[in-house]
Design an enzyme around this catalytic site. Structure first.
Site, short mmCIF file in Angstrom:
data_model
loop_
_atom_site.label_atom_id
_atom_site.label_comp_id
_atom_site.label_asym_id
_atom_site.label_seq_id
_atom_site.Cartn_x
_atom_site.Cartn_y
_atom_site.Cartn_z
CG ASN A 96 4.87 -36.91 -62.49
OD1 ASN A 96 3.83 -36.99 -63.13
ND2 ASN A 96 5.68 -35.88 -62.57
CG HIS A 113 -1.68 -41.43 -59.57
ND1 HIS A 113 -1.75 -40.58 -60.63
CD2 HIS A 113 -2.84 -41.23 -58.87
CE1 HIS A 113 -2.87 -39.89 -60.60
NE2 HIS A 113 -3.55 -40.26 -59.54
N GLY A 179 2.68 -28.68 -64.90
CA GLY A 179 2.65 -29.77 -65.87
C GLY A 179 1.57 -30.80 -65.68
CD GLU A 207 -0.45 -28.00 -75.05
OE1 GLU A 207 -1.51 -28.63 -74.82
OE2 GLU A 207 0.51 -28.48 -75.68
P1 NAD Z 1 -0.99 -35.28 -68.73
O1 NAD Z 1 -0.13 -36.04 -69.68
O2 NAD Z 1 -2.46 -35.44 -68.80
O3 NAD Z 1 -0.68 -33.73 -68.92
C1 NAD Z 1 0.62 -33.25 -68.98
C2 NAD Z 1 0.56 -31.74 -68.97
O4 NAD Z 1 1.89 -31.25 -68.93
C3 NAD Z 1 -0.10 -31.13 -70.21
O5 NAD Z 1 -1.07 -30.18 -69.79
C4 NAD Z 1 1.05 -30.43 -70.95
O6 NAD Z 1 0.65 -29.24 -71.59
C5 NAD Z 1 2.01 -30.15 -69.81
N1 NAD Z 1 3.42 -30.06 -70.18
C6 NAD Z 1 4.07 -30.69 -71.19
N2 NAD Z 1 5.38 -30.38 -71.17
C7 NAD Z 1 5.57 -29.56 -70.12
C8 NAD Z 1 6.70 -28.89 -69.57
N3 NAD Z 1 7.92 -29.05 -70.10
N4 NAD Z 1 6.54 -28.12 -68.47
C9 NAD Z 1 5.31 -27.95 -67.92
N5 NAD Z 1 4.19 -28.55 -68.41
C10 NAD Z 1 4.32 -29.34 -69.48
O7 NAD Z 1 -0.44 -35.59 -67.28
P2 NAD Z 1 -1.12 -35.55 -65.84
O8 NAD Z 1 -2.03 -34.37 -65.73
O9 NAD Z 1 -0.03 -35.74 -64.88
O10 NAD Z 1 -2.06 -36.85 -65.81
C11 NAD Z 1 -1.64 -38.06 -66.36
C12 NAD Z 1 -1.53 -39.27 -65.41
O11 NAD Z 1 -0.55 -40.17 -65.95
C13 NAD Z 1 -1.04 -38.93 -64.06
O12 NAD Z 1 -2.00 -39.38 -63.19
C14 NAD Z 1 0.28 -39.70 -63.84
O13 NAD Z 1 0.14 -40.61 -62.78
C15 NAD Z 1 0.48 -40.54 -65.05
N6 NAD Z 1 1.81 -40.34 -65.70
C16 NAD Z 1 2.96 -40.23 -64.95
C17 NAD Z 1 4.18 -40.01 -65.59
C18 NAD Z 1 5.44 -39.89 -64.76
O14 NAD Z 1 5.55 -40.50 -63.70
N7 NAD Z 1 6.41 -39.12 -65.22
C19 NAD Z 1 4.25 -39.89 -66.97
C20 NAD Z 1 3.05 -40.04 -67.70
C21 NAD Z 1 1.84 -40.25 -67.04
#
Ligand code: NAD
Length: 234
Positions: A96, A113, A179, A207
């Site tokens: 994140n 990242h 997550g 999931e």
């Molecule tokens: P992803 O969106 O691919 O996957 C998110 C995962 O979180 C899913 O498997 C989902 O089932 C799970 N999830 C959803 N709600 C949840 C909860 N309340 N508790 C636990 N798990 C939960 O995200 P990723 O695998 O991190 O990859 C996406 C890329 O996008 C990353 O590399 C990241 O850098 C970037 N990103 C970052 C942010 C942020 O900074 N918050 C937000 C979106 C995307």
């Protein structure tokens, strides 16, 4: 399930993805409501877009900063922060960019990242910039446009950061993934590294993913509910 006593482990590693911040109100990447459903990354989140139109890209990132500042860390973030306070061997490796772990009180955070809260001048390097609006859009020293210190689409990953993350994972004896869908590489390979080094591996995700089978325990609950259930707390 018996609660886990952190004192029984030397090095505890939390590996977090977008799902860790979902209950704070920050959309995940792949789920509905994700930012890339609404915006085309080719216009807002790659070096080519920045070269074409730096103002537009910086405006977009200011919107993201404003929206993240409107969100707060949740109970799960605070449990991880308290654990770092009480246990000498806690590391967070996160995908994140939102800075939520630090806002909850963590210090030992490896950001794979980059961060929404840092900027980078091509000649004068990285600096912190924490507000809704960027303090400056041009480097005070050389007048170059400064860009967010985030790994955008088609950017190279920071090799030193990845090496630090891998080395921390190799040393942990408890690995907790929270997550992440586990599809973005090289982070997707991290649970495997922990497993090969005989760490006890836990997945927290409502999931299942392709890698769920390799964990010792899968907790199919959201992070904010699972983390208080998982650990013995003082
Ligand atoms: P992803 O969106 O691919 O996957 C998110 C995962 O979180 C899913 O498997 C989902 O089932 C799970 N999830 C959803 N709600 C949840 C909860 N309340 N508790 C636990 N798990 C939960 O995200 P990723 O695998 O991190 O990859 C996406 C890329 O996008 C990353 O590399 C990241 O850098 C970037 N990103 C970052 C942010 C942020 O900074 N918050 C937000 C979106 C995307």
């Amino acid at each position: 399930m018996d609660k886990i006593d952190p004192a029984g482990f030397q090095n505890i590693l939390f590996f977090t993805g977008a799902g860790m911040s979902a209950e704070s109100g920050i959309p995940t990447y792949r789920g509905s409501g994700g930012v890339w459903h609404e915006y085309n990354w080719e216009e807002y989140a790659c070096q080519a877009a920045f070269n074409r139109s730096p103002e537009k890209v910086l405006n977009f990132h200011e919107l993201r900063r404003t929206s993240v500042l409107g969100c707060k860390p949740h109970q799960g973030h605070f449990i991880i922060a308290k654990m770092e306070e009480q246990h000498p061997g806690v590391t967070i490796v996160t995908q994140n960019i939102d800075g939520m772990h630090q806002r909850a009180g963590n210090h030992n955070v490896i950001e794979l990242h980059g961060s929404l809260w840092r900027v980078r001048c091509p000649a004068h390097g990285i600096s912190e910039d924490m507000g809704e609006k960027y303090t400056t859009r041009k480097c005070p020293e050389c007048d170059s446009w400064i860009r967010p210190d985030i790994t955008w689409f088609s950017d190279m990953l920071n090799e030193e950061v990845i090496n630090n993350a891998v080395s921390a994972i190799e040393q942990c004896d408890l690995f907790i993934s929270i997550g992440t869908s586990g599809v973005v590489w090289p982070a997707a390979g991290f649970p495997q590294i922990a497993k090969e080094k005989n760490a006890f591996c836990i997945e927290i995700n409502p999931e299942a993913s392709d890698f769920s089978g390799m964990y010792d325990i899968n907790i199919r609950e959201p992070a904010g509910k699972a983390l208080p259930m998982l650990f013995k707390q003082n």
